[in-house]
Design an enzyme around this catalytic site. Structure first.
Site, PDB file in Angstrom:
ATOM      1  N   ARG A 229       0.847  -1.191   0.000  1.00  0.00           N
ATOM      2  CA  ARG A 229       0.000   0.000   0.000  1.00  0.00           C
ATOM      3  C   ARG A 229       0.884   1.243   0.000  1.00  0.00           C
ATOM      4  O   ARG A 229       1.910   1.283   0.690  1.00  0.00           O
ATOM      5  CB  ARG A 229      -0.918   0.014   1.222  1.00  0.00           C
ATOM      6  CG  ARG A 229      -2.139  -0.868   1.056  1.00  0.00           C
ATOM      7  CD  ARG A 229      -3.109  -0.340  -0.016  1.00  0.00           C
ATOM      8  NE  ARG A 229      -4.257  -1.201  -0.267  1.00  0.00           N
ATOM      9  CZ  ARG A 229      -4.351  -2.074  -1.274  1.00  0.00           C
ATOM     10  NH1 ARG A 229      -3.370  -2.232  -2.134  1.00  0.00           N
ATOM     11  NH2 ARG A 229      -5.453  -2.784  -1.448  1.00  0.00           N
ATOM     12  N   GLU A 258      -3.071   8.132  -4.489  1.00  0.00           N
ATOM     13  CA  GLU A 258      -3.181   7.557  -5.831  1.00  0.00           C
ATOM     14  C   GLU A 258      -4.307   8.285  -6.538  1.00  0.00           C
ATOM     15  O   GLU A 258      -5.375   8.423  -5.959  1.00  0.00           O
ATOM     16  CB  GLU A 258      -3.510   6.055  -5.764  1.00  0.00           C
ATOM     17  CG  GLU A 258      -2.316   5.235  -5.361  1.00  0.00           C
ATOM     18  CD  GLU A 258      -2.548   3.729  -5.331  1.00  0.00           C
ATOM     19  OE1 GLU A 258      -3.585   3.271  -5.857  1.00  0.00           O
ATOM     20  OE2 GLU A 258      -1.692   3.021  -4.788  1.00  0.00           O
ATOM     21  N   HIS A 277      -0.751   0.969 -10.034  1.00  0.00           N
ATOM     22  CA  HIS A 277      -1.453  -0.051  -9.241  1.00  0.00           C
ATOM     23  C   HIS A 277      -2.002  -1.175 -10.136  1.00  0.00           C
ATOM     24  O   HIS A 277      -3.183  -1.508 -10.085  1.00  0.00           O
ATOM     25  CB  HIS A 277      -2.591   0.603  -8.433  1.00  0.00           C
ATOM     26  CG  HIS A 277      -2.979  -0.160  -7.201  1.00  0.00           C
ATOM     27  ND1 HIS A 277      -3.312   0.434  -6.013  1.00  0.00           N
ATOM     28  CD2 HIS A 277      -3.106  -1.483  -6.975  1.00  0.00           C
ATOM     29  CE1 HIS A 277      -3.623  -0.483  -5.114  1.00  0.00           C
ATOM     30  NE2 HIS A 277      -3.509  -1.664  -5.683  1.00  0.00           N
TER      31      HIS A 277
HETATM   32  N1  LIG Z   1      -0.423  -3.674  -5.866  1.00  0.00           N
HETATM   33  C1  LIG Z   1      -1.472  -4.480  -5.952  1.00  0.00           C
HETATM   34  O1  LIG Z   1      -2.137  -4.564  -6.975  1.00  0.00           O
HETATM   35  C2  LIG Z   1      -1.838  -5.323  -4.785  1.00  0.00           C
HETATM   36  C3  LIG Z   1      -1.534  -4.925  -3.513  1.00  0.00           C
HETATM   37  N2  LIG Z   1      -1.856  -5.724  -2.455  1.00  0.00           N
HETATM   38  C4  LIG Z   1      -1.520  -5.255  -1.111  1.00  0.00           C
HETATM   39  O2  LIG Z   1      -0.512  -6.098  -0.590  1.00  0.00           O
HETATM   40  C5  LIG Z   1      -0.832  -6.436   0.747  1.00  0.00           C
HETATM   41  C6  LIG Z   1      -0.234  -7.786   1.059  1.00  0.00           C
HETATM   42  O3  LIG Z   1      -0.899  -8.782   0.324  1.00  0.00           O
HETATM   43  P1  LIG Z   1      -0.713 -10.324   0.704  1.00  0.00           P
HETATM   44  O4  LIG Z   1       0.704 -10.698   0.627  1.00  0.00           O
HETATM   45  O5  LIG Z   1      -1.712 -11.069  -0.071  1.00  0.00           O
HETATM   46  O6  LIG Z   1      -1.169 -10.260   2.228  1.00  0.00           O
HETATM   47  P2  LIG Z   1      -0.787 -11.192   3.437  1.00  0.00           P
HETATM   48  O7  LIG Z   1      -1.807 -10.945   4.475  1.00  0.00           O
HETATM   49  O8  LIG Z   1      -0.581 -12.576   2.940  1.00  0.00           O
HETATM   50  O9  LIG Z   1       0.630 -10.644   3.930  1.00  0.00           O
HETATM   51  C7  LIG Z   1       0.803  -9.492   4.677  1.00  0.00           C
HETATM   52  C8  LIG Z   1       2.151  -9.566   5.355  1.00  0.00           C
HETATM   53  O10 LIG Z   1       2.399  -8.316   5.992  1.00  0.00           O
HETATM   54  C9  LIG Z   1       2.858  -8.578   7.317  1.00  0.00           C
HETATM   55  N3  LIG Z   1       2.523  -7.468   8.194  1.00  0.00           N
HETATM   56  C10 LIG Z   1       1.309  -6.978   8.494  1.00  0.00           C
HETATM   57  N4  LIG Z   1       1.418  -5.971   9.370  1.00  0.00           N
HETATM   58  C11 LIG Z   1       2.739  -5.826   9.620  1.00  0.00           C
HETATM   59  C12 LIG Z   1       3.499  -4.961  10.442  1.00  0.00           C
HETATM   60  N5  LIG Z   1       2.916  -4.032  11.205  1.00  0.00           N
HETATM   61  N6  LIG Z   1       4.850  -5.102  10.449  1.00  0.00           N
HETATM   62  C13 LIG Z   1       5.466  -6.047   9.676  1.00  0.00           C
HETATM   63  N7  LIG Z   1       4.783  -6.900   8.885  1.00  0.00           N
HETATM   64  C14 LIG Z   1       3.453  -6.781   8.859  1.00  0.00           C
HETATM   65  C15 LIG Z   1       2.169  -9.833   7.722  1.00  0.00           C
HETATM   66  O11 LIG Z   1       2.836 -10.433   8.828  1.00  0.00           O
HETATM   67  C16 LIG Z   1       2.254 -10.626   6.438  1.00  0.00           C
HETATM   68  O12 LIG Z   1       3.493 -11.271   6.367  1.00  0.00           O
HETATM   69  C17 LIG Z   1      -2.368  -6.414   0.795  1.00  0.00           C
HETATM   70  O13 LIG Z   1      -2.823  -6.167   2.102  1.00  0.00           O
HETATM   71  C18 LIG Z   1      -2.711  -5.307  -0.164  1.00  0.00           C
HETATM   72  O14 LIG Z   1      -2.830  -4.096   0.537  1.00  0.00           O
HETATM   73  C19 LIG Z   1      -2.408  -6.959  -2.625  1.00  0.00           C
HETATM   74  C20 LIG Z   1      -2.726  -7.403  -3.877  1.00  0.00           C
HETATM   75  C21 LIG Z   1      -2.537  -6.583  -5.049  1.00  0.00           C
HETATM   76  O1  LIG Z   2      -5.817  -6.830  -3.904  1.00  0.00           O
HETATM   77  C1  LIG Z   2      -5.483  -5.676  -3.608  1.00  0.00           C
HETATM   78  O2  LIG Z   2      -5.369  -5.299  -2.439  1.00  0.00           O
HETATM   79  C2  LIG Z   2      -5.233  -4.700  -4.684  1.00  0.00           C
HETATM   80  O3  LIG Z   2      -4.619  -3.699  -4.504  1.00  0.00           O
HETATM   81  C3  LIG Z   2      -5.792  -5.045  -6.011  1.00  0.00           C
HETATM   82  O4  LIG Z   2      -5.410  -6.266  -6.458  1.00  0.00           O
HETATM   83  C4  LIG Z   2      -5.686  -3.997  -7.089  1.00  0.00           C
HETATM   84  O5  LIG Z   2      -6.411  -4.492  -8.179  1.00  0.00           O
HETATM   85  P1  LIG Z   2      -6.830  -3.594  -9.419  1.00  0.00           P
HETATM   86  O6  LIG Z   2      -7.534  -2.390  -8.898  1.00  0.00           O
HETATM   87  O7  LIG Z   2      -5.535  -3.263 -10.083  1.00  0.00           O
HETATM   88  O8  LIG Z   2      -7.689  -4.505 -10.224  1.00  0.00           O
END
Ligand SMILES: NC(=O)C1=CN([C@@H]2O[C@H](COP(=O)(O)OP(=O)(O)OC[C@H]3O[C@@H](n4cnc5c(N)ncnc54)[C@H](O)[C@@H]3O)[C@@H](O)[C@H]2O)C=CC1
Ligand SMILES: O=C(O)C(=O)[C@H](O)COP(=O)(O)O
Length: 331
Positions: A229, A258, A277
């Site tokens: 994020r 964003e 993103h």
């Molecule tokens: N750029 C994009 O399109 C996307 C972005 N995301 C973002 O990525 C994040 C992570 O996704 P996943 O890996 O699926 O989630 P996840 O829940 O599997 O992993 C999150 C990780 O962050 C760690 N974490 C949480 N709070 C923490 C803290 N205060 N200090 C240190 N570590 C901490 C957790 O221990 C865990 O290892 C999502 O929450 C989302 O916001 C997810 C999917 C797509």
């Molecule tokens: O899963 C999340 O958290 C994300 O940030 C999304 O995967 C972003 O997806 P799109 O908006 O790029 O479809």
């Protein structure tokens, strides 16, 4: 009892059938986020897909919301969903797509490909006279070791990097990491890292975790990736760190705010790569397939009255690795 299930994602007929088969007694409507109507949202007992927040908040009987995001932040705000509505996220679906983006960006920066592309545009046949970085032997600090972070850590390890992970609670160390530490040890690990790879959720604890002071702890010439994020990094401080040479460069798929404002200094930096993103988008069909898999699995459990997997706590705002039933990865 028959439940009304609304699916707002661009699915193939085969994917729709997978969903119907998970709970054949239920009634289904399939639509997309662009075409969904208020009437459809009010009809639903359960919804898959990030439908508009101003419409979903009007459904006062919604029992379950399955987001297609790993970080469904706006839906966790008070008053958006009924207090007893279950919220599940799509963690597990994005590891492959996003870790490949991370590898691509790392190589583009480490091998100076981004600078050579600029030279190509100027028709310049000109070598950059300084040592090029290697992936093999590089120290990688994966801050966030969930689905995305672990997926990237495994790939980095396979390429010969030394990987250290940071999680909210340290937990077990997988065989592809040197060690996994908790956030309290982040500052000790930063000065040794050639690559700092962030895949953190947006929570009060992660807000501006990478501010000017923390960026200053990074190794001279390190590269930073952010796919979690935008709120976790102070973009002004990041620009200053790259401008001063303290950091070599960065690749960011998420920013705060964003979109990144058009006059932000990050746009103009040669060794900063910015994407809007998109690192996890469904343009990688496996991502959507994974989301359907997570939903179908949970739908079966919903129909059977069982606890759902990937259930989000509205306070921690992510599904802890230690939660029983959490689906760590679809890979
Ligand atoms: N750029 C994009 O399109 C996307 C972005 N995301 C973002 O990525 C994040 C992570 O996704 P996943 O890996 O699926 O989630 P996840 O829940 O599997 O992993 C999150 C990780 O962050 C760690 N974490 C949480 N709070 C923490 C803290 N205060 N200090 C240190 N570590 C901490 C957790 O221990 C865990 O290892 C999502 O929450 C989302 O916001 C997810 C999917 C797509
Ligand atoms: O899963 C999340 O958290 C994300 O940030 C999304 O995967 C972003 O997806 P799109 O908006 O790029 O479809």
């Amino acid at each position: 009892m028959e439940k009304h299930i609304l699916v707002a994602l661009p699915l193939t007929e085969a994917q729709r059938e997978t969903i119907r088969q998970a709970a054949p007694r239920f009634a289904y409507r399939f639509t997309t986020q662009e075409t969904v109507t208020r009437e459809e949202i009010l009809w639903a007992d359960a919804i898959l897909g990030n439908v508009p927040v101003d419409l979903i908040r009007q459904n006062d009987h919604l029992a379950w919301f399955q987001s297609n995001f790993a970080g469904p932040d706006p839906y966790l705000e008070p008053g958006v969903l009924p207090a007893d509505c279950l919220v599940t996220n799509a963690t597990g679906a994005y590891g492959l797509a996003i870790s490949e983006w991370m590898l691509g960006m790392w190589l583009a920066l480490a091998k100076d490909l981004v600078l050579y592309r600029d030279r190509q545009h100027r028709h310049e046949w000109n070598a950059i006279e300084r040592p090029v970085r290697s992936i093999a032997g590089a120290r990688v600090l994966c801050v966030g070791m969930g689905d995305i972070g672990a997926s990237f850590a495994r790939r980095a390890h396979l390429l010969g990097a030394e990987v250290v992970g940071v999680r909210r609670h340290a937990g077990e160390c997988p065989d592809y990491c040197l060690r996994v530490v908790d956030t309290a040890h982040l500052d000790e690990e930063l000065p040794a890292a050639d690559l700092v790879a962030l895949s953190l959720p947006g929570t009060p604890q992660t807000y501006r975790m990478f501010d000017a002071a923390r960026l200053a702890r990074c190794k001279q010439g390190a590269i930073l990736l952010n796919v979690g994020r935008g709120s976790t990094v102070d973009c002004d401080a990041l620009a200053a760190a790259v401008q001063s040479g303290a950091l070599y460069g960065a690749a960011i798929d998420v920013t705060d705010p964003e979109p990144l404002p058009p006059d932000h200094p990050l746009w103009g930096l040669d060794t900063v790569l910015i994407t809007p993103h998109i690192s996890g988008r469904f343009s990688l069909p496996r991502t959507l397939e994974n989301i359907v898999g997570i939903f179908a699995h949970n739908l079966q459990r919903f129909a059977a009255g069982q606890t759902l997997d990937n259930q989000m706590s509205r306070t921690t705002r992510y599904v802890s690795e230690d939660t029983p039933g959490r689906r760590l990865t679809c890979e």
